[in-house]
Scaffold this motif. Sequence first.
Motif, PDB file in Angstrom:
ATOM      1  N   ASP B  89     117.038  73.377  73.769  1.00 42.56           N
ATOM      2  CA  ASP B  89     115.572  73.700  74.750  1.00 42.56           C
ATOM      3  C   ASP B  89     114.398  73.123  75.533  1.00 42.56           C
ATOM      4  N   ASN B  91     111.822  71.902  75.014  1.00 41.79           N
ATOM      5  CA  ASN B  91     110.665  72.118  74.064  1.00 41.79           C
ATOM      6  C   ASN B  91     110.287  71.570  72.674  1.00 41.79           C
ATOM      7  N   GLU B 207     106.548  75.543  80.009  1.00 40.46           N
ATOM      8  CA  GLU B 207     106.915  75.849  80.623  1.00 40.46           C
ATOM      9  C   GLU B 207     106.063  77.183  80.908  1.00 40.46           C
ATOM     10  N   HIS B 208     105.533  77.599  80.499  1.00 41.68           N
ATOM     11  CA  HIS B 208     104.198  78.918  80.355  1.00 41.68           C
ATOM     12  C   HIS B 208     103.373  78.610  80.715  1.00 41.68           C
ATOM     13  N   PRO B 225     109.222  78.186  87.780  1.00 42.86           N
ATOM     14  CA  PRO B 225     110.749  78.086  86.956  1.00 42.86           C
ATOM     15  C   PRO B 225     111.610  77.099  88.044  1.00 42.86           C
ATOM     16  N   LEU B 226     112.089  75.880  87.486  1.00 41.92           N
ATOM     17  CA  LEU B 226     112.736  75.074  87.805  1.00 41.92           C
ATOM     18  C   LEU B 226     114.238  75.008  87.047  1.00 41.92           C
ATOM     19  N   GLU B 227     114.631  74.861  88.548  1.00 42.35           N
ATOM     20  CA  GLU B 227     116.026  74.993  88.171  1.00 42.35           C
ATOM     21  C   GLU B 227     116.396  74.141  87.666  1.00 42.35           C
ATOM     22  N   GLU B 228     115.827  72.884  86.609  1.00 40.07           N
ATOM     23  CA  GLU B 228     116.761  72.112  85.683  1.00 40.07           C
ATOM     24  C   GLU B 228     115.418  71.382  85.256  1.00 40.07           C
TER      25      GLU B 228
END
Lengths: 307, 307
Positions: B89, B91, B207-208, B225-228
């Motif tokens: 993930d 994270n 990512e939040h 929000p990224l593609e990757e």
Amino acid sequence: MSLLVVGSVAFDTLETPYGVAERIVGGSGAYISLTASQFIKPVHLVSVVGRDFPQSFLDELKSRGVGLDGLEIRKDEDSFFWHGRYHKDLNTRDTLETRLNVLATFNPVVPEVAKTADYLILGNLTPDVQRGVIEQLTRKPKLIVLDTMNFWMDVALESLHRTLLMVDVLTINDEEARQLSGVYSLRKAARKILQMGPTYLIIKKGEHGALLFNKEEVFFAPALPLEEVFDPTGAGDTFAGGVIGYIAKTGDTSFENLKRAIIYGSAMASFCVERFGTERLLNLTERDIQMRLDEFQSLTKLDMVRI
Amino acid sequence: MSLLVVGSVAFDTLETPYGVAERIVGGSGAYISLTASQFIKPVHLVSVVGRDFPQSFLDELKSRGVGLDGLEIRKDEDSFFWHGRYHKDLNTRDTLETRLNVLATFNPVVPEVAKTADYLILGNLTPDVQRGVIEQLTRKPKLIVLDTMNFWMDVALESLHRTLLMVDVLTINDEEARQLSGVYSLRKAARKILQMGPTYLIIKKGEHGALLFNKEEVFFAPALPLEEVFDPTGAGDTFAGGVIGYIAKTGDTSFENLKRAIIYGSAMASFCVERFGTERLLNLTERDIQMRLDEFQSLTKLDMVRI
């Protein structure tokens, strides 16, 4: 404008770090119809309860413009019951007991008056049952919103796919979006899911806000950092109720208007979590909502200065 | 305007689901100074490397206006080295190996030219060392930004508290904010932490997005929000570098301007994670940054219609 809501109406026993609430009213249909009725009347609720369900809550719904022609009351069975315990972070929970009772054989029948509803929202139920509701309508709604969960992806994926072909908006959480699409990046997940049928995808991230996608665009609605989250039960359904309520009231299904709708949904959900169950939603003024919307807007408001 | 950056310059070996990068340049000082130099010159970097560190990277920094008078090069030791493996993930990660090497005895000496710097940012180091840097300055900076981590809360909490009394902005992640304050609600945590010294608190949620607090207000900056996400290493430091770079360039330490600064920081961090290590930051045009800022703004842009 009229709205048809299909979902469960039930009892929940909730244990949170802040206390215990025993056998209080819950269920997706209860939260959605209660919230949407803040915005639009009539709301037609299709659901099922048992002999143990309190008439007082049904009277409360009626007084708010929620039509109960589609509510089946079974005199020989009990209502759906769920008992859950939240972990300290309130983001995760354990199910201690589930008694399906009336829900085990729930076969929603849409009353005549609701078969031409302008809007339809389908709370989390088996995809077969959700599709069965759509097939009873005699006029295509302006917008169909579908909620579902990972459980149906595990046990009824094919049926879920058939249902997805018939809806306009899908609301799921981030883990469910990853499971349904098979990819980790939410941006890629959204692209895949939007090829499965829906025009719009709303990814709910709880305390981290919500994302709205169509094939070309993305919008992010933050969640308000709250002083305290008391009970997260029903937050997702309340969010959905606010979204469809705002859309139905404004009669506008454009991406621009869905952006506004998810801000309204987020505001309504932020109230829901402040008390047990539906308590806060039952005691909400127009002014409360307007003030909360102001807070949401100031949270990301910015006059950008480029350098 | 001048900026003093204190932090590590090091080697990282990184394993992500997308591949392995061996012994590439990393460290908070590297990411922060590289990013801040996009906005402001001169940047003075105070750090330490060993005999194994590539001159080419130092030349690159110099060419971008990063002064290296405060960079100690030890000819009889090796540079700090970290080897980590990210989970699927991205994270969470495991540390496979840490060799402190030169960092074990790092005692930063601020060069004369940097003792009157207008701005100071302290990358994650022991709180004693961070405080020692502040005490070397001969003029109070307009703003001091401090980064730290849960490790120092575990092993050097008292020292960290003394350091917090001397800084204006603290940047930590959500779990660290909860640990430092002892409360779960980020809103309550912020209130407690702002009583410990800093005027501003930035809570990084990866990512939040990120939250900015002062005693009265709160602002939320979303993450794109990224593609990757390819490699999250250095994202937090790049974010901090963008924040302090924008503030130093504009010379404005108001809450309003810090809001803008964290949007810039978020934009810079969104580039960082697209490639291994500093690769993407080394290949970034003014136009790339402007386009990314546009994406950030459109993500939450909304003309609200009240009903």
